[in-house]
Design a protein around this motif. Structure first.
Motif, PDB file in Angstrom:
ATOM      1  N   ALA A  78      -3.308   2.311  -3.441  1.00  0.00           N
ATOM      2  CA  ALA A  78      -2.335   3.156  -4.119  1.00  0.00           C
ATOM      3  C   ALA A  78      -0.935   2.686  -3.728  1.00  0.00           C
ATOM      4  CB  ALA A  78      -2.527   4.617  -3.722  1.00  0.00           C
ATOM      5  N   VAL A  79       0.005   2.703  -4.676  1.00  0.00           N
ATOM      6  CA  VAL A  79       1.334   2.119  -4.476  1.00  0.00           C
ATOM      7  C   VAL A  79       2.426   3.096  -4.872  1.00  0.00           C
ATOM      8  CG1 VAL A  79       2.867   0.250  -5.182  1.00  0.00           C
ATOM      9  CG2 VAL A  79       0.435  -0.155  -4.990  1.00  0.00           C
ATOM     10  N   THR A  80       3.522   3.033  -4.158  1.00  0.00           N
ATOM     11  CA  THR A  80       4.729   3.761  -4.535  1.00  0.00           C
ATOM     12  C   THR A  80       5.894   2.786  -4.500  1.00  0.00           C
ATOM     13  OG1 THR A  80       3.881   5.782  -3.554  1.00  0.00           O
ATOM     14  CG2 THR A  80       6.240   5.689  -3.970  1.00  0.00           C
ATOM     15  N   PHE A  81       6.521   2.569  -5.641  1.00  0.00           N
ATOM     16  CA  PHE A  81       7.699   1.722  -5.738  1.00  0.00           C
ATOM     17  C   PHE A  81       8.904   2.564  -6.130  1.00  0.00           C
ATOM     18  CE2 PHE A  81       4.482  -1.535  -6.313  1.00  0.00           C
ATOM     19  CZ  PHE A  81       5.047  -2.646  -5.699  1.00  0.00           C
ATOM     20  N   THR A  82      10.087   2.202  -5.631  1.00  0.00           N
ATOM     21  CA  THR A  82      11.346   2.714  -6.161  1.00  0.00           C
ATOM     22  C   THR A  82      11.968   1.548  -6.917  1.00  0.00           C
ATOM     23  OG1 THR A  82      12.800   2.059  -4.342  1.00  0.00           O
ATOM     24  CG2 THR A  82      11.579   4.145  -4.081  1.00  0.00           C
ATOM     25  N   THR A 120      14.330  -0.298  -6.083  1.00  0.00           N
ATOM     26  CA  THR A 120      14.798  -1.370  -5.192  1.00  0.00           C
ATOM     27  C   THR A 120      13.945  -1.592  -3.951  1.00  0.00           C
ATOM     28  OG1 THR A 120      16.272   0.172  -4.051  1.00  0.00           O
ATOM     29  CG2 THR A 120      17.206  -1.092  -5.900  1.00  0.00           C
ATOM     30  N   THR A 121      12.971  -0.742  -3.694  1.00  0.00           N
ATOM     31  CA  THR A 121      12.163  -0.884  -2.474  1.00  0.00           C
ATOM     32  C   THR A 121      10.722  -0.491  -2.739  1.00  0.00           C
ATOM     33  OG1 THR A 121      12.512   1.382  -1.713  1.00  0.00           O
ATOM     34  CG2 THR A 121      14.105  -0.271  -0.959  1.00  0.00           C
ATOM     35  N   PHE A 122       9.889  -0.848  -1.799  1.00  0.00           N
ATOM     36  CA  PHE A 122       8.601  -0.185  -1.679  1.00  0.00           C
ATOM     37  C   PHE A 122       8.337   0.041  -0.204  1.00  0.00           C
ATOM     38  CE2 PHE A 122       7.297  -4.664  -2.106  1.00  0.00           C
ATOM     39  CZ  PHE A 122       6.383  -4.834  -1.092  1.00  0.00           C
ATOM     40  N   GLU A 123       7.672   1.144   0.083  1.00  0.00           N
ATOM     41  CA  GLU A 123       7.372   1.533   1.456  1.00  0.00           C
ATOM     42  C   GLU A 123       5.875   1.710   1.590  1.00  0.00           C
ATOM     43  OE1 GLU A 123       9.728   4.730   3.066  1.00  0.00           O
ATOM     44  OE2 GLU A 123      11.255   4.399   1.520  1.00  0.00           O
ATOM     45  N   PHE A 124       5.402   1.622   2.806  1.00  0.00           N
ATOM     46  CA  PHE A 124       3.972   1.773   3.033  1.00  0.00           C
ATOM     47  C   PHE A 124       3.732   2.249   4.449  1.00  0.00           C
ATOM     48  CE2 PHE A 124       4.916  -2.229   4.864  1.00  0.00           C
ATOM     49  CZ  PHE A 124       4.080  -2.324   5.962  1.00  0.00           C
ATOM     50  N   ALA A 125       2.537   2.742   4.671  1.00  0.00           N
ATOM     51  CA  ALA A 125       2.079   3.078   6.017  1.00  0.00           C
ATOM     52  C   ALA A 125       0.827   2.260   6.296  1.00  0.00           C
ATOM     53  CB  ALA A 125       1.767   4.563   6.120  1.00  0.00           C
ATOM     54  N   ILE A 126       0.801   1.645   7.452  1.00  0.00           N
ATOM     55  CA  ILE A 126      -0.393   0.945   7.915  1.00  0.00           C
ATOM     56  C   ILE A 126      -1.018   1.854   8.964  1.00  0.00           C
ATOM     57  CG2 ILE A 126      -1.313  -1.111   9.041  1.00  0.00           C
ATOM     58  CD1 ILE A 126       1.183  -2.600   8.105  1.00  0.00           C
ATOM     59  N   ASN A 132      -2.644   4.263 -12.862  1.00  0.00           N
ATOM     60  CA  ASN A 132      -2.787   5.267 -11.806  1.00  0.00           C
ATOM     61  C   ASN A 132      -2.121   4.847 -10.500  1.00  0.00           C
ATOM     62  OD1 ASN A 132      -4.350   7.035 -13.413  1.00  0.00           O
ATOM     63  ND2 ASN A 132      -6.117   5.696 -13.091  1.00  0.00           N
ATOM     64  N   SER A 133      -1.231   3.861 -10.577  1.00  0.00           N
ATOM     65  CA  SER A 133      -0.505   3.360  -9.404  1.00  0.00           C
ATOM     66  C   SER A 133      -1.406   2.706  -8.372  1.00  0.00           C
ATOM     67  CB  SER A 133       0.318   4.476  -8.745  1.00  0.00           C
ATOM     68  OG  SER A 133       1.272   4.974  -9.629  1.00  0.00           O
ATOM     69  N   VAL A 134      -2.468   2.071  -8.828  1.00  0.00           N
ATOM     70  CA  VAL A 134      -3.324   1.307  -7.915  1.00  0.00           C
ATOM     71  C   VAL A 134      -3.015  -0.169  -8.109  1.00  0.00           C
ATOM     72  CG1 VAL A 134      -5.687   0.669  -7.312  1.00  0.00           C
ATOM     73  CG2 VAL A 134      -5.133   3.049  -7.880  1.00  0.00           C
ATOM     74  N   ILE A 167       0.852  -1.179   0.000  1.00  0.00           N
ATOM     75  CA  ILE A 167       0.000   0.000   0.000  1.00  0.00           C
ATOM     76  C   ILE A 167       0.889   1.230   0.000  1.00  0.00           C
ATOM     77  CG2 ILE A 167      -1.659   1.336   1.332  1.00  0.00           C
ATOM     78  CD1 ILE A 167      -2.556  -1.300   2.543  1.00  0.00           C
ATOM     79  N   GLY A 168       0.584   2.155  -0.803  1.00  0.00           N
ATOM     80  CA  GLY A 168       1.395   3.370  -0.855  1.00  0.00           C
ATOM     81  C   GLY A 168       0.775   4.477  -0.039  1.00  0.00           C
ATOM     82  N   CYS A 169       1.614   5.119   0.703  1.00  0.00           N
ATOM     83  CA  CYS A 169       1.219   6.407   1.200  1.00  0.00           C
ATOM     84  C   CYS A 169       1.866   7.388   0.232  1.00  0.00           C
ATOM     85  CB  CYS A 169       1.715   6.621   2.631  1.00  0.00           C
ATOM     86  SG  CYS A 169       3.470   6.403   2.832  1.00  0.00           S
ATOM     87  N   GLU A 170       1.342   8.569   0.104  1.00  0.00           N
ATOM     88  CA  GLU A 170       1.899   9.520  -0.843  1.00  0.00           C
ATOM     89  C   GLU A 170       3.323   9.846  -0.417  1.00  0.00           C
ATOM     90  OE1 GLU A 170       0.547  10.628  -3.720  1.00  0.00           O
ATOM     91  OE2 GLU A 170      -0.958   9.154  -3.250  1.00  0.00           O
ATOM     92  N   SER A 171       4.215   9.874  -1.374  1.00  0.00           N
ATOM     93  CA  SER A 171       5.596  10.235  -1.110  1.00  0.00           C
ATOM     94  C   SER A 171       6.145  10.936  -2.325  1.00  0.00           C
ATOM     95  CB  SER A 171       6.432   8.991  -0.791  1.00  0.00           C
ATOM     96  OG  SER A 171       6.679   8.276  -1.971  1.00  0.00           O
ATOM     97  N   GLU A 172       7.418  11.293  -2.237  1.00  0.00           N
ATOM     98  CA  GLU A 172       7.997  12.031  -3.343  1.00  0.00           C
ATOM     99  C   GLU A 172       8.037  11.224  -4.623  1.00  0.00           C
ATOM    100  OE1 GLU A 172      11.834  13.075  -1.940  1.00  0.00           O
ATOM    101  OE2 GLU A 172      12.242  11.035  -1.289  1.00  0.00           O
ATOM    102  N   SER A 173       8.018   9.920  -4.544  1.00  0.00           N
ATOM    103  CA  SER A 173       8.042   9.120  -5.762  1.00  0.00           C
ATOM    104  C   SER A 173       6.650   8.682  -6.194  1.00  0.00           C
ATOM    105  CB  SER A 173       8.945   7.895  -5.569  1.00  0.00           C
ATOM    106  OG  SER A 173       8.477   7.114  -4.504  1.00  0.00           O
ATOM    107  N   ALA A 174       5.620   9.202  -5.551  1.00  0.00           N
ATOM    108  CA  ALA A 174       4.260   8.786  -5.880  1.00  0.00           C
ATOM    109  C   ALA A 174       3.870   9.156  -7.300  1.00  0.00           C
ATOM    110  CB  ALA A 174       3.265   9.394  -4.893  1.00  0.00           C
TER     111      ALA A 174
END
Length: 170
Positions: free
Chosen positions: A128-132, A134-140, A109-111, A15-22
């Protein structure tokens, strides 16, 4: 419910939280590959291992989370190793590790849509997802924790209202 909690932690990692790579164009992001959980940070320190020292990094507090991973295959299938944490009457944490599988897709749309086989049925999550590369980060969120993690009341996990996770591609 415990199996679902472990599965959801894995999938909430997606799950993506909005970030600079969103704003990254997901058409150019290849998410296929194996990712391992490399960080799971709680909003408040906890002492799951009962050593008298609290940490926000749950991988320090519970080794069972470090075996969590997810493999996104090119054909749209995934397999994940998930931890199913449980506290006994003395608040000792133990985890069963299980394997979950299903399918995934990522839209322009990054879903990310995940259809997972759980307890003889299926669940579908759209996030919604944010990948780099080499990683992906999320907030629960606390709402996610309350929905998917039953029985936290009265345990060291009761004070956690949010988690941040990092999965790293290997």
């Amino acid at each position: 419910m415990k199996k679902l909690m472990g599965l959801i932690i894995i999938f909430l990692a997606i799950i993506g939280c909005e970030s600079e790579s969103a704003s990254r164009n997901t058409a150019n992001v290849n998410i296929a590959g194996n990712y391992v959980l490399t960080s799971l940070i709680a909003n408040t320190p906890v002492d799951f291992n009962q050593d008298g020292v609290s940490h926000t990094e749950l991988l320090i507090e519970a080794t069972c989370f470090s075996s969590m991973d997810v493999d996104f295959m090119l054909n749209g299938a995934f397999v994940a190793s998930v931890a199913e944490p449980d506290f006994d009457i003395n608040n000792n944490l133990s985890c069963l590790i299980s394997s979950q599988n299903g399918t995934y897709s990522l839209d322009p749309n990054s879903v990310l849509t995940i259809v997972a086989n759980v307890n003889g049925g299926t669940i579908t999550e759209n996030k919604a997802v944010t990948f780099t590369p080499t990683t992906f980060e999320f907030a629960i969120t606390g709402q996610d924790l309350n929905q998917y993690v039953g029985g936290r009341t009265g345990t060291p996990a009761a004070t956690i209202t949010s988690l941040d996770a990092i999965y790293t591609k290997i």
